[in-house]
Scaffold this motif. Structure first.
Motif, PDB file in Angstrom:
ATOM      1  N   ASN A 120       0.805  -1.226   0.000  1.00 46.55           N
ATOM      2  CA  ASN A 120       0.000   0.000   0.000  1.00 46.55           C
ATOM      3  C   ASN A 120       0.835   1.272   0.000  1.00 46.55           C
ATOM      4  O   ASN A 120       0.287   2.363   0.197  1.00 46.55           O
ATOM      5  CB  ASN A 120      -0.942  -0.007   1.213  1.00 46.55           C
ATOM      6  CG  ASN A 120      -2.031  -1.048   1.094  1.00 46.55           C
ATOM      7  OD1 ASN A 120      -3.063  -0.824   0.483  1.00 46.55           O
ATOM      8  ND2 ASN A 120      -1.799  -2.217   1.682  1.00 46.55           N
ATOM      9  N   THR A 121       2.127   1.149  -0.209  1.00 46.99           N
ATOM     10  CA  THR A 121       2.968   2.339  -0.364  1.00 46.99           C
ATOM     11  C   THR A 121       2.775   2.898  -1.774  1.00 46.99           C
ATOM     12  O   THR A 121       2.879   2.165  -2.757  1.00 46.99           O
ATOM     13  CB  THR A 121       4.444   1.977  -0.124  1.00 46.99           C
ATOM     14  OG1 THR A 121       4.606   1.583   1.239  1.00 46.99           O
ATOM     15  CG2 THR A 121       5.342   3.176  -0.411  1.00 46.99           C
ATOM     16  N   VAL A 122       2.486   4.177  -1.843  1.00 48.91           N
ATOM     17  CA  VAL A 122       2.184   4.832  -3.122  1.00 48.91           C
ATOM     18  C   VAL A 122       3.331   5.753  -3.503  1.00 48.91           C
ATOM     19  O   VAL A 122       3.816   6.541  -2.688  1.00 48.91           O
ATOM     20  CB  VAL A 122       0.865   5.637  -3.027  1.00 48.91           C
ATOM     21  CG1 VAL A 122       0.518   6.259  -4.379  1.00 48.91           C
ATOM     22  CG2 VAL A 122      -0.276   4.742  -2.548  1.00 48.91           C
ATOM     23  N   THR A 123       3.775   5.657  -4.739  1.00 44.72           N
ATOM     24  CA  THR A 123       4.864   6.517  -5.242  1.00 44.72           C
ATOM     25  C   THR A 123       4.275   7.859  -5.682  1.00 44.72           C
ATOM     26  O   THR A 123       3.058   8.021  -5.794  1.00 44.72           O
ATOM     27  CB  THR A 123       5.561   5.840  -6.437  1.00 44.72           C
ATOM     28  OG1 THR A 123       4.637   5.784  -7.538  1.00 44.72           O
ATOM     29  CG2 THR A 123       6.006   4.435  -6.081  1.00 44.72           C
ATOM     30  N   PRO A 124       5.132   8.852  -5.948  1.00 44.09           N
ATOM     31  CA  PRO A 124       4.628  10.142  -6.464  1.00 44.09           C
ATOM     32  C   PRO A 124       3.844   9.999  -7.770  1.00 44.09           C
ATOM     33  O   PRO A 124       3.035  10.871  -8.103  1.00 44.09           O
ATOM     34  CB  PRO A 124       5.918  10.950  -6.677  1.00 44.09           C
ATOM     35  CG  PRO A 124       6.887  10.373  -5.704  1.00 44.09           C
ATOM     36  CD  PRO A 124       6.576   8.922  -5.643  1.00 44.09           C
ATOM     37  N   ASP A 125       4.073   8.907  -8.503  1.00 42.72           N
ATOM     38  CA  ASP A 125       3.318   8.664  -9.743  1.00 42.72           C
ATOM     39  C   ASP A 125       2.000   7.948  -9.488  1.00 42.72           C
ATOM     40  O   ASP A 125       1.350   7.463 -10.429  1.00 42.72           O
ATOM     41  CB  ASP A 125       4.162   7.825 -10.708  1.00 42.72           C
ATOM     42  CG  ASP A 125       5.450   8.525 -11.099  1.00 42.72           C
ATOM     43  OD1 ASP A 125       5.446   9.769 -11.157  1.00 42.72           O
ATOM     44  OD2 ASP A 125       6.454   7.817 -11.337  1.00 42.72           O
ATOM     45  N   LEU A 126       1.618   7.838  -8.187  1.00 44.41           N
ATOM     46  CA  LEU A 126       0.378   7.171  -7.772  1.00 44.41           C
ATOM     47  C   LEU A 126       0.356   5.702  -8.178  1.00 44.41           C
ATOM     48  O   LEU A 126      -0.670   5.148  -8.585  1.00 44.41           O
ATOM     49  CB  LEU A 126      -0.850   7.887  -8.349  1.00 44.41           C
ATOM     50  CG  LEU A 126      -1.006   9.369  -7.952  1.00 44.41           C
ATOM     51  CD1 LEU A 126      -2.248   9.967  -8.587  1.00 44.41           C
ATOM     52  CD2 LEU A 126      -1.047   9.533  -6.446  1.00 44.41           C
ATOM     53  N   GLU A 127       1.495   5.051  -8.067  1.00 40.17           N
ATOM     54  CA  GLU A 127       1.614   3.627  -8.377  1.00 40.17           C
ATOM     55  C   GLU A 127       1.940   2.850  -7.109  1.00 40.17           C
ATOM     56  O   GLU A 127       2.746   3.298  -6.286  1.00 40.17           O
ATOM     57  CB  GLU A 127       2.709   3.392  -9.423  1.00 40.17           C
ATOM     58  CG  GLU A 127       2.365   3.951 -10.796  1.00 40.17           C
ATOM     59  CD  GLU A 127       3.488   3.742 -11.792  1.00 40.17           C
ATOM     60  OE1 GLU A 127       3.207   3.391 -12.944  1.00 40.17           O
ATOM     61  OE2 GLU A 127       4.665   3.932 -11.405  1.00 40.17           O
ATOM     62  N   ASP A 131       1.298  -2.486  -9.220  1.00 40.76           N
ATOM     63  CA  ASP A 131       1.416  -1.799 -10.514  1.00 40.76           C
ATOM     64  C   ASP A 131       2.842  -1.906 -11.042  1.00 40.76           C
ATOM     65  O   ASP A 131       3.053  -2.127 -12.243  1.00 40.76           O
ATOM     66  CB  ASP A 131       1.026  -0.331 -10.374  1.00 40.76           C
ATOM     67  CG  ASP A 131      -0.406  -0.158  -9.897  1.00 40.76           C
ATOM     68  OD1 ASP A 131      -1.286  -0.857 -10.430  1.00 40.76           O
ATOM     69  OD2 ASP A 131      -0.640   0.655  -8.984  1.00 40.76           O
ATOM     70  N   LEU A 132       3.812  -1.748 -10.142  1.00 39.08           N
ATOM     71  CA  LEU A 132       5.213  -1.831 -10.553  1.00 39.08           C
ATOM     72  C   LEU A 132       5.579  -3.246 -10.993  1.00 39.08           C
ATOM     73  O   LEU A 132       6.382  -3.431 -11.917  1.00 39.08           O
ATOM     74  CB  LEU A 132       6.114  -1.377  -9.398  1.00 39.08           C
ATOM     75  CG  LEU A 132       5.914   0.076  -8.931  1.00 39.08           C
ATOM     76  CD1 LEU A 132       6.815   0.377  -7.741  1.00 39.08           C
ATOM     77  CD2 LEU A 132       6.189   1.054 -10.062  1.00 39.08           C
ATOM     78  N   LYS A 133       4.975  -4.245 -10.363  1.00 42.89           N
ATOM     79  CA  LYS A 133       5.245  -5.627 -10.777  1.00 42.89           C
ATOM     80  C   LYS A 133       4.652  -5.907 -12.152  1.00 42.89           C
ATOM     81  O   LYS A 133       5.248  -6.620 -12.961  1.00 42.89           O
ATOM     82  CB  LYS A 133       4.682  -6.608  -9.738  1.00 42.89           C
ATOM     83  CG  LYS A 133       5.463  -6.620  -8.423  1.00 42.89           C
ATOM     84  CD  LYS A 133       4.857  -7.563  -7.405  1.00 42.89           C
ATOM     85  CE  LYS A 133       5.055  -9.006  -7.779  1.00 42.89           C
ATOM     86  NZ  LYS A 133       4.549  -9.924  -6.734  1.00 42.89           N
ATOM     87  N   LYS A 134       3.481  -5.348 -12.436  1.00 44.85           N
ATOM     88  CA  LYS A 134       2.890  -5.515 -13.768  1.00 44.85           C
ATOM     89  C   LYS A 134       3.777  -4.900 -14.847  1.00 44.85           C
ATOM     90  O   LYS A 134       3.836  -5.396 -15.976  1.00 44.85           O
ATOM     91  CB  LYS A 134       1.505  -4.875 -13.806  1.00 44.85           C
ATOM     92  CG  LYS A 134       0.422  -5.666 -13.088  1.00 44.85           C
ATOM     93  CD  LYS A 134      -0.927  -4.973 -13.206  1.00 44.85           C
ATOM     94  CE  LYS A 134      -2.006  -5.773 -12.479  1.00 44.85           C
ATOM     95  NZ  LYS A 134      -3.330  -5.085 -12.559  1.00 44.85           N
TER      96      LYS A 134
END
Length: 764
Positions: A120-127, A131-134
């Motif tokens: 549930n950690t969200v990056t500045p790109d709202l990912e 999402d990063l694994k996809k």
């Protein structure tokens, strides 16, 4: 290349993180993230850095090790776990208010908290991480199998084939894998234990059937029917045949279809209820010992959300009738597709039967129906394997449409849908064989045909229940042999291949050169990475497999009394197979907290009701039990004469066969030119299994007597069985008295404590 990033965690909590004696755990890492080595400045490398920066801001310690992949070990700061302890403490427990009295958090809880924050950690790109694994920024994430005392104990005393008859160490499993996995194995062990009793009784019923193999009057009449000419089994050049040719088949049918089977079906309906009631008691005892009896999953999820983000706002409960309607329609469409596949299997059997009856081989001509049923069962198994994968994708898509509020709600929705799809995948063909085969095919001279060409299958003269027995036996044996072998071999072979491929080659040392010391974490992280991947469905798959097996064991047990025995033997191996996979072949599962087996309990209760209905229908419709009893007490010699020397079932076969005049065959029917042991011109009539008049082929009075008896038995059986189930559920309390007393004493003690504290503060 390796480096370690140590960041000072932000503090917004009264407890201090400093602990001068905590150095022993410095090299213990909560999770490992794996990534490919991306080009510097590439989009993936930037996204990875942004995610790791967000973790650093939360106070995580990150260690990087480079091999053929990039490995990032992450360790959460201690204040995160103290927040968790503080938020979910018992309100009457003041121990956590004293920093010296706090105790270490369990490793399973630690992993669960860190997993939630990572997901549930969200990056500045709202990912988020998924999402990063996809996008292939990260390849994998997993907690580590570490050389703990608990793990070594489980490997030696639990995850071995030699311990197949030993009791499971549920408490140790809980300490290593968490409560949800422990409850799964506790449930599976309890199910297998009680299945032993059902298996013994089922075996006794089956053996009793074998002992009367040659003593049935019905079988004797079939074996002695040397003059009973039966109608051809197909339309094109099939010969007439003698009823006595099916002698062995008739004896096997009576071995399954007898009075003992009816009693066993009633017993299994009661057994299913008692099993669930006793499991509820067992579960209440176990979770009380774990202090989870009143645990609230929603409260825990809210606490984790706040720990991860103090500004978090909970998702509100929502319901959309439009979305629910769309999902319902799509579910019905999927069920229609699955029923269509069952129809395709029916067409396959019809076509194969027609082809084999015209074969040049005498064996295939005589055994056309049996061969079609057996090959159809194998094809049915293959459709189960394929549709299981399709059903999962469809169920996930439908869950995404529903937009559930929490993960547990999503899991429950997914469970219901996948079970419904799997139920129709596994049982549609069986339902056809049990309740429709031979009942919608018409009669000689007026057969129901597919595409106006191939006529539907008909029941064997000795009964349809043997076809259901063959289908059940083949599917259960294939599922419990091939599936389990593949379930073990595929991860084992995959692990061996990855281990050999990743094994590092020793570098030749130059004289005088010192070997560079290897980071102790590197070997451990690599060995864990080489294990098979686990996901959120790993445990779900095990539950689904057992629940489908439970359905086979209970719903059609009247046709297959050996089902509990096969399930019992399978489960003895299944427990150790799952243990070996989890301990030796797979990465460590993320532990999950739970105080029951979730919605699976409601699914099992629904199966118990279906078992009553299914077995009642099998006995009333598929079995010959009712027609035999109607003949025995209405039309038999015992009712017509005052004779005690005649068997009451004498004449039953002749009574149950109708007469057809050969001249009434349909015009396109071509009879065989060469009739073995017959002179074609002399055959003017043949017999077929039904209750019809010989002149106009309408139903006889006996048909309506049998129909009424079937209906009456079905209503009586189901009402009696359901009443017995309700009585058993009432008689066996869900919660033991010891658990109720424990909760009562705990409440009483807390209230007295509160009252004492109030009086003390008033005096002061």
């Amino acid at each position: 290349m390796q480096d370690e990033i140590l960041l000072t965690p932000w503090r917004n909590f009264p407890f201090e993180d400093s602990d001068p004696f905590a150095s022993a755990d410095e090299e213990k890492w909560d999770f490992v993230l794996v990534s490919d080595i991306h080009e510097v400045g590439s989009v993936k490398e930037i996204k990875r850095k942004k995610f790791l920066d967000e973790l650093s801001k939360k106070g995580f310690t990150i260690k990087k090790i480079e091999d053929k992949k990039l490995f990032y070990g992450v360790r959460a700061p201690k204040h995160i776990f103290r927040k968790y302890q503080w938020l979910l403490r018992n309100p009457q427990d003041s121990q956590l208010q004293d920093s010296d009295a706090r105790h270490d958090i369990p490793v399973t809880t630690r992993i669960r908290i860190v997993n939630f924050i990572l997901q549930n950690t969200v990056t500045p790109d709202l990912e988020k991480l998924h999402d990063l694994k996809k996008k292939n920024v990260f390849e994998a994430m997993f907690p580590l199998h570490e050389k703990e005392e608990v793990r070594e104990f489980l490997k030696e005393k639990w995850a071995r084939w030699r311990d197949i008859f030993c009791q499971q160490p549920i408490e140790k499993i809980r300490c290593y894998f968490g409560e949800k996995v422990a409850l799964y194995f506790a449930w599976l062990g309890w199910y297998t234990y009680l299945l032993g009793f059902a298996a013994m009784i089922g075996l006794v019923v089956f053996v009793a059937g074998i002992t009367v193999f040659n003593s049935s009057q019905v079988s004797k009449e079939i074996c002695e029917a040397n003059n009973t000419i039966m109608c051809p089994l197909c339309d094109q050049k099939c010969p007439f045949w003698l009823l006595s040719d099916t002698c062995t088949y008739a004896r096997v049918t009576h071995m399954i279809d007898n009075e003992g089977t009816v009693l066993f079906a009633m017993f299994m309906a009661i057994w299913a209820t008692v099993f669930l009631e006793l499991w509820k008691r067992q579960r209440a005892t176990v979770v009380t010992n774990w202090d989870l009896y009143r645990w609230d999953e929603d409260e825990e999820e809210l606490a984790l959300e706040l720990i991860n983000n103090l500004q978090h706002e909970p998702r509100r409960y929502q319901h959309s009738y439009l979305r629910s309607t769309i999902v319902l329609i799509l579910v019905l469409v999927m069920i229609a597709v699955l029923i269509g596949i069952a129809h395709a299997l029916v067409i396959y059997r019809v076509v194969v039967t027609a082809l084999f009856t015209q074969s040049d081989s005498e064996f295939f001509r005589e055994q056309a129906n049996t061969v079609a049923v057996m090959t159809g069962a194998v094809l049915h198994y293959l459709t189960i394997v394929i549709m299981t994968k399709v059903n999962r994708r469809v169920a996930l898509f439908l869950c995404d449409l529903e937009k559930p509020r929490t993960f547990s709600q999503r899991e429950n929705n997914f469970t219901i849908k996948i079970f419904i799809f799997q139920f129709f995948t596994n049982f549609s063909s069986l339902i056809y064989i049990a309740f429709f085969l031979g009942r919608i095919n018409g009669h000689p001279g007026n057969y129901v045909r597919i595409a106006g060409k191939w006529r539907l299958e008909e029941c064997h003269p000795s009964g349809c229940i043997t076809d259901l027995f063959i289908q059940m036996a083949i599917i259960m044996m294939l599922k419990q042999t091939i599936s389990n072998v593949m379930e073990y071999l595929i991860p084992w072979i995959g692990h061996k291949i990855r281990t050999r491929q990743k094994r590092p080659k020793k570098r030749n040392m130059v004289l005088g050169e010192e070997e560079e010391p290897e980071d102790p974490c590197k070997k451990q992280w690599l060995s864990n990475y080489q294990l098979n991947e686990v996901n959120i469905f790993s445990l779900f798959d095990e539950f689904l497999e057992m629940v489908i097996q439970y359905s086979f064991t209970t719903i059609f047990v009247a046709a297959f009394p050996l089902a509990p025995l096969l399930a019992f033997c399978n489960n003895l191996f299944e427990i150790r197979l799952d243990a070996i996979k989890m301990m030796r072949l797979r990465r460590r599962m993320v532990p999950r907290k739970a105080n029951d087996i979730g919605i699976w309990l409601q699914v099992l209760e629904a199966i118990g009701i279906l078992a009553v209905i299914g077995n009642g229908l099998v006995i009333a419709i598929t079995s010959d039990f009712i027609p035999v009893q109607v003949y025995k007490y209405t039309y038999s010699p015992c009712m017509m004469e005052n004779s005690t020397t005649v068997d009451c079932l004498t004449g039953y076969i002749n009574h149950s066969l109708s007469v057809f005049h050969v001249q009434d065959f349909e015009p396109h029917t071509k009879l065989a030119e060469n009739q073995t042991d017959f002179v074609r011109g002399k055959i003017t009539e043949c017999r077929y299994r039904d209750y019809r008049n010989a002149d106009d082929y309408s139903y006889t009075v006996q048909f309506w007597h049998v129909f009424a008896a079937r209906l009456a038995f079905l209503i009586l059986f189901e009402h009696v069985a359901l009443c017995v189930k309700l009585i058993a559920a009432w008689y066996v309390p869900d919660v033991p008295q010891s658990v109720k007393n424990h909760v009562l004493n705990e409440k009483h003690s807390n209230l007295r404590k509160e009252l004492s504290m109030m009086e003390y503060s008033t005096e002061v």
